[in-house]
Design a protein around this motif. Structure first.
Motif, PDB file in Angstrom:
ATOM      1  N   GLU A 187     103.301 138.075  74.362  1.00  0.00           N
ATOM      2  CA  GLU A 187     104.270 137.081  74.820  1.00  0.00           C
ATOM      3  C   GLU A 187     103.623 135.949  75.611  1.00  0.00           C
ATOM      4  O   GLU A 187     103.964 134.783  75.387  1.00  0.00           O
ATOM      5  CB  GLU A 187     105.389 137.715  75.638  1.00  0.00           C
ATOM      6  CG  GLU A 187     106.508 136.705  75.856  1.00  0.00           C
ATOM      7  CD  GLU A 187     107.586 137.142  76.815  1.00  0.00           C
ATOM      8  OE1 GLU A 187     108.666 136.529  76.810  1.00  0.00           O
ATOM      9  OE2 GLU A 187     107.340 138.082  77.586  1.00  0.00           O
ATOM     10  N   PRO A 188     102.684 136.212  76.539  1.00  0.00           N
ATOM     11  CA  PRO A 188     102.047 135.076  77.220  1.00  0.00           C
ATOM     12  C   PRO A 188     101.336 134.131  76.260  1.00  0.00           C
ATOM     13  O   PRO A 188     101.432 132.901  76.403  1.00  0.00           O
ATOM     14  CB  PRO A 188     101.062 135.746  78.174  1.00  0.00           C
ATOM     15  CG  PRO A 188     101.643 137.087  78.440  1.00  0.00           C
ATOM     16  CD  PRO A 188     102.266 137.494  77.139  1.00  0.00           C
TER      17      PRO A 188
ATOM     18  N   TRP B  75     102.041 133.750  73.024  1.00  0.00           N
ATOM     19  CA  TRP B  75     103.065 133.090  72.222  1.00  0.00           C
ATOM     20  C   TRP B  75     103.758 132.005  73.035  1.00  0.00           C
ATOM     21  O   TRP B  75     104.073 130.929  72.516  1.00  0.00           O
ATOM     22  CB  TRP B  75     104.079 134.118  71.734  1.00  0.00           C
ATOM     23  CG  TRP B  75     105.167 133.534  70.890  1.00  0.00           C
ATOM     24  CD1 TRP B  75     105.036 132.956  69.658  1.00  0.00           C
ATOM     25  CD2 TRP B  75     106.553 133.447  71.216  1.00  0.00           C
ATOM     26  NE1 TRP B  75     106.256 132.524  69.198  1.00  0.00           N
ATOM     27  CE2 TRP B  75     107.206 132.814  70.129  1.00  0.00           C
ATOM     28  CE3 TRP B  75     107.311 133.859  72.308  1.00  0.00           C
ATOM     29  CZ2 TRP B  75     108.579 132.581  70.114  1.00  0.00           C
ATOM     30  CZ3 TRP B  75     108.678 133.627  72.297  1.00  0.00           C
ATOM     31  CH2 TRP B  75     109.300 132.991  71.209  1.00  0.00           C
ATOM     32  N   SER B  76     103.978 132.257  74.316  1.00  0.00           N
ATOM     33  CA  SER B  76     104.593 131.262  75.179  1.00  0.00           C
ATOM     34  C   SER B  76     103.718 130.017  75.266  1.00  0.00           C
ATOM     35  O   SER B  76     104.214 128.886  75.233  1.00  0.00           O
ATOM     36  CB  SER B  76     104.826 131.851  76.574  1.00  0.00           C
ATOM     37  OG  SER B  76     105.434 130.912  77.434  1.00  0.00           O
ATOM     38  N   HIS B  77     102.398 130.226  75.360  1.00  0.00           N
ATOM     39  CA  HIS B  77     101.495 129.074  75.384  1.00  0.00           C
ATOM     40  C   HIS B  77     101.543 128.330  74.045  1.00  0.00           C
ATOM     41  O   HIS B  77     101.501 127.092  74.013  1.00  0.00           O
ATOM     42  CB  HIS B  77     100.063 129.522  75.670  1.00  0.00           C
ATOM     43  CG  HIS B  77      99.122 128.373  75.828  1.00  0.00           C
ATOM     44  ND1 HIS B  77      98.890 127.739  77.024  1.00  0.00           N
ATOM     45  CD2 HIS B  77      98.354 127.706  74.915  1.00  0.00           C
ATOM     46  CE1 HIS B  77      98.039 126.735  76.852  1.00  0.00           C
ATOM     47  NE2 HIS B  77      97.692 126.708  75.578  1.00  0.00           N
TER      48      HIS B  77
ATOM     49  N   LYS C  74      95.396 132.949  82.752  1.00  0.00           N
ATOM     50  CA  LYS C  74      96.701 132.506  82.263  1.00  0.00           C
ATOM     51  C   LYS C  74      96.997 131.055  82.638  1.00  0.00           C
ATOM     52  O   LYS C  74      96.764 130.629  83.765  1.00  0.00           O
ATOM     53  CB  LYS C  74      97.809 133.402  82.818  1.00  0.00           C
ATOM     54  CG  LYS C  74      97.790 134.810  82.251  1.00  0.00           C
ATOM     55  CD  LYS C  74      98.953 135.623  82.791  1.00  0.00           C
ATOM     56  CE  LYS C  74      98.960 137.029  82.195  1.00  0.00           C
ATOM     57  NZ  LYS C  74     100.097 137.828  82.716  1.00  0.00           N
TER      58      LYS C  74
ATOM     59  N   MET D 296     101.832 130.652  80.088  1.00  0.00           N
ATOM     60  CA  MET D 296     101.594 132.083  79.953  1.00  0.00           C
ATOM     61  C   MET D 296     102.260 132.874  81.077  1.00  0.00           C
ATOM     62  O   MET D 296     102.622 134.042  80.896  1.00  0.00           O
ATOM     63  CB  MET D 296     100.105 132.378  79.926  1.00  0.00           C
ATOM     64  CG  MET D 296      99.390 131.904  78.682  1.00  0.00           C
ATOM     65  SD  MET D 296      97.609 132.208  78.789  1.00  0.00           S
ATOM     66  CE  MET D 296      97.040 131.522  77.223  1.00  0.00           C
ATOM     67  N   ARG D 297     102.390 132.241  82.220  1.00  0.00           N
ATOM     68  CA  ARG D 297     103.039 132.903  83.343  1.00  0.00           C
ATOM     69  C   ARG D 297     104.556 132.778  83.265  1.00  0.00           C
ATOM     70  O   ARG D 297     105.281 133.685  83.639  1.00  0.00           O
ATOM     71  CB  ARG D 297     102.535 132.326  84.664  1.00  0.00           C
ATOM     72  CG  ARG D 297     101.041 132.532  84.893  1.00  0.00           C
ATOM     73  CD  ARG D 297     100.577 131.916  86.203  1.00  0.00           C
ATOM     74  NE  ARG D 297      99.139 131.972  86.343  1.00  0.00           N
ATOM     75  CZ  ARG D 297      98.447 133.044  86.728  1.00  0.00           C
ATOM     76  NH1 ARG D 297      99.107 134.141  87.047  1.00  0.00           N
ATOM     77  NH2 ARG D 297      97.136 133.015  86.817  1.00  0.00           N
ATOM     78  N   ARG D 298     105.015 131.650  82.787  1.00  0.00           N
ATOM     79  CA  ARG D 298     106.451 131.406  82.691  1.00  0.00           C
ATOM     80  C   ARG D 298     106.897 131.634  81.248  1.00  0.00           C
ATOM     81  O   ARG D 298     107.258 130.707  80.519  1.00  0.00           O
ATOM     82  CB  ARG D 298     106.770 129.977  83.138  1.00  0.00           C
ATOM     83  CG  ARG D 298     106.553 129.737  84.613  1.00  0.00           C
ATOM     84  CD  ARG D 298     107.658 130.329  85.449  1.00  0.00           C
ATOM     85  NE  ARG D 298     108.937 129.687  85.182  1.00  0.00           N
ATOM     86  CZ  ARG D 298     110.109 130.172  85.593  1.00  0.00           C
ATOM     87  NH1 ARG D 298     110.152 131.310  86.240  1.00  0.00           N
ATOM     88  NH2 ARG D 298     111.219 129.517  85.328  1.00  0.00           N
ATOM     89  N   THR D 299     106.858 132.880  80.832  1.00  0.00           N
ATOM     90  CA  THR D 299     107.206 133.222  79.466  1.00  0.00           C
ATOM     91  C   THR D 299     108.718 133.084  79.251  1.00  0.00           C
ATOM     92  O   THR D 299     109.495 133.046  80.218  1.00  0.00           O
ATOM     93  CB  THR D 299     106.793 134.661  79.148  1.00  0.00           C
ATOM     94  OG1 THR D 299     107.501 135.547  80.037  1.00  0.00           O
ATOM     95  CG2 THR D 299     105.292 134.853  79.328  1.00  0.00           C
TER      96      THR D 299
ATOM     97  N   ARG E 189     110.607 135.819  81.009  1.00  0.00           N
ATOM     98  CA  ARG E 189     110.577 135.666  82.457  1.00  0.00           C
ATOM     99  C   ARG E 189     111.570 134.595  82.907  1.00  0.00           C
ATOM    100  O   ARG E 189     112.283 134.770  83.906  1.00  0.00           O
ATOM    101  CB  ARG E 189     109.165 135.307  82.914  1.00  0.00           C
ATOM    102  CG  ARG E 189     108.999 135.290  84.433  1.00  0.00           C
ATOM    103  CD  ARG E 189     107.572 134.931  84.818  1.00  0.00           C
ATOM    104  NE  ARG E 189     107.380 134.998  86.248  1.00  0.00           N
ATOM    105  CZ  ARG E 189     107.015 136.065  86.921  1.00  0.00           C
ATOM    106  NH1 ARG E 189     106.819 137.203  86.266  1.00  0.00           N
ATOM    107  NH2 ARG E 189     106.854 136.044  88.232  1.00  0.00           N
TER     108      ARG E 189
ATOM    109  N   TRP F  92     112.777 138.438  72.785  1.00  0.00           N
ATOM    110  CA  TRP F  92     112.975 139.450  73.819  1.00  0.00           C
ATOM    111  C   TRP F  92     113.783 140.569  73.180  1.00  0.00           C
ATOM    112  O   TRP F  92     114.969 140.719  73.396  1.00  0.00           O
ATOM    113  CB  TRP F  92     113.710 138.829  75.000  1.00  0.00           C
ATOM    114  CG  TRP F  92     113.543 139.564  76.283  1.00  0.00           C
ATOM    115  CD1 TRP F  92     112.736 140.621  76.534  1.00  0.00           C
ATOM    116  CD2 TRP F  92     114.231 139.277  77.512  1.00  0.00           C
ATOM    117  NE1 TRP F  92     112.860 141.030  77.837  1.00  0.00           N
ATOM    118  CE2 TRP F  92     113.768 140.219  78.457  1.00  0.00           C
ATOM    119  CE3 TRP F  92     115.172 138.334  77.887  1.00  0.00           C
ATOM    120  CZ2 TRP F  92     114.216 140.235  79.771  1.00  0.00           C
ATOM    121  CZ3 TRP F  92     115.619 138.343  79.186  1.00  0.00           C
ATOM    122  CH2 TRP F  92     115.149 139.283  80.122  1.00  0.00           C
TER     123      TRP F  92
END
Length: 390
Positions: free
Chosen positions: A71-72, A74-76, A122, A126-129, A132, A301
């Motif tokens: 997920e991190p 993929w978020s990026h 990160k 990557m932190r703010r997926t 999240r 999710w």
């Protein structure tokens, strides 16, 4: 020249990924991760970001479950694609000559496909997926629309419940005691005002969820506090306030997802909907649940998307809407046996054996609990007698 005359060699600091890419690149701010993604997309996926997405999911999930590092990344990827689209760029333009440098290609492949993702590597996305962000929205996102914002009571809870460090088992008991005492005090100050009471109880739940995220609740004290508190919140006469029904129910559904992560809703899901008065708002709750399911599915999710389908079922059980069970079971499938059992039991209590059987037939599809679904159907047929289960 003596060794004393030699200047000490300077080791180049390691690069983790969020640092700016120092070489030739399109105008703008690009990180090492940006370029590594672009290089791998060009070299291994023909410059096709959709193909890159598919391979990233396969490589990082093992083809079974979405791995902790997926997920991190993929978020990026989502963030990078948005920035590239805004600048009218593709993977090849960003990668440039780096895609022809064997050392860069080797490192990019290692970083993207294989290496574990540590915290200092990160980027902000990557932190703010997506999950999240949705989780944080569930905890506080609706507060500005409450007639009395829970923010004030929440700050009072922050003042007496310290979560700045990890709490071991014994300290967790002290946290539960502090939450209990603070809630009692805040409820007393509300003086029976429904809007203030709603804000107090809502704030307490958010503080409780955040406490469970950092505490060792092996003794279960904090979890039991959470179960009681969510039940007390559901019983607040929120219709006496100026809170719009759509705001309450959207927040309620999202909140139950967060509370459910720590067992706070276990075995009382339908009861919570009953206390909150779902019967008159069932159409609205179903519409909101469907919208949340789509949003969670788009964010990948997966487990929360399954949970919201279960909450839809529990809302129908609370409302006694047996005629809606089959449609819900069709969507739910056999991914979660508990809401299926809740619907079956509700139908039987209302004397509708046909609806109970229809729920199990509709849910009999490949999933985590297909075997349970079939066993329960056989058991039900033996209990009731009849034509059997096909």
């Amino acid at each position: 020249m003596s060794t004393a005359d030699k200047s000490p060699s300077r080791r180049r600091p390691p690069t983790f990924g969020p640092e700016p890419w120092p070489h030739t690149a399109p105008p703008g701010e690009w990180s090492y991760w940006d370029v590594w993604f672009a290089v791998v997309c060009v070299v291994d996926c023909g410059g096709d970001w959709d193909a890159f997405d598919v391979r990233l999911t396969r490589e990082r999930s093992g083809g079974v479950m979405r791995g902790a590092y997926l997920e991190p990344l993929w978020s990026h990827l989502l963030d990078l694609r948005e920035r590239l689209a805004a600048d009218g760029l593709g993977a090849a333009e960003l990668a440039g000559g780096a895609a022809r440098d064997p050392k860069v290609v080797a490192r990019a492949r290692s970083k993207v496909w294989r290496q574990a993702l540590e915290g200092r590597a990160k980027t902000a996305p990557m932190r703010r997926t997506p999950s999240r962000r949705l989780s944080e929205r569930a905890l506080t996102g609706a507060w500005p629309r409450f007639p009395v914002s829970p923010q004030g009571p929440y700050e009072a809870f922050v003042g007496v419940v310290d979560l700045d460090r990890h709490h071991g088992q014994w300290a967790t008991m002290a946290v539960a005691d502090a939450l209990t005492e603070a809630t009692v005090a805040e409820v007393a100050e509300a003086g029976g005002d429904a809007a203030i009471l709603l804000a107090v109880r809502r704030a307490a739940l958010t503080r409780g969820v955040r406490a469970l995220r950092v505490c060792d609740d092996s003794c279960g004290t904090l979890g039991e506090w959470l179960r009681r508190t969510v039940a007390e919140y559901a019983a607040v006469p929120w219709r006496q306030t100026a809170l719009p029904a759509d705001v309450f129910w959207q927040d309620f559904l999202e909140l139950l997802g967060e509370v459910g992560d720590f067992g706070g809703t276990s075995r009382q899901e339908a009861e919570l909907f009953t206390h909150a008065g779902v019967r008159g708002d069932l159409d609205l709750v179903e519409a909101l649940a469907c919208a949340l399911h789509s949003e969670y599915a788009s964010a990948r999710w997966d487990f929360r998307a399954r949970e919201i389908l279960g909450l839809r079922a529990y809302a129908q059980v609370a409302a006694g809407a047996v005629d809606r069970f089959t449609a819900t079971a069709t969507v739910l499938g056999s991914e979660d046996w508990q809401p299926l059992e809740a619907m079956v039991s509700c139908a039987l209590r209302q004397g509708d054996a046909a609806a109970a059987r229809a729920v199990l037939r509709a849910a009999d599809r490949p999933g985590f609990h297909q075997d349970w679904t079939r066993r329960r159907a056989i058991e039900l047929d033996r209990e009731l007698g009849g034509e059997g289960y096909a």
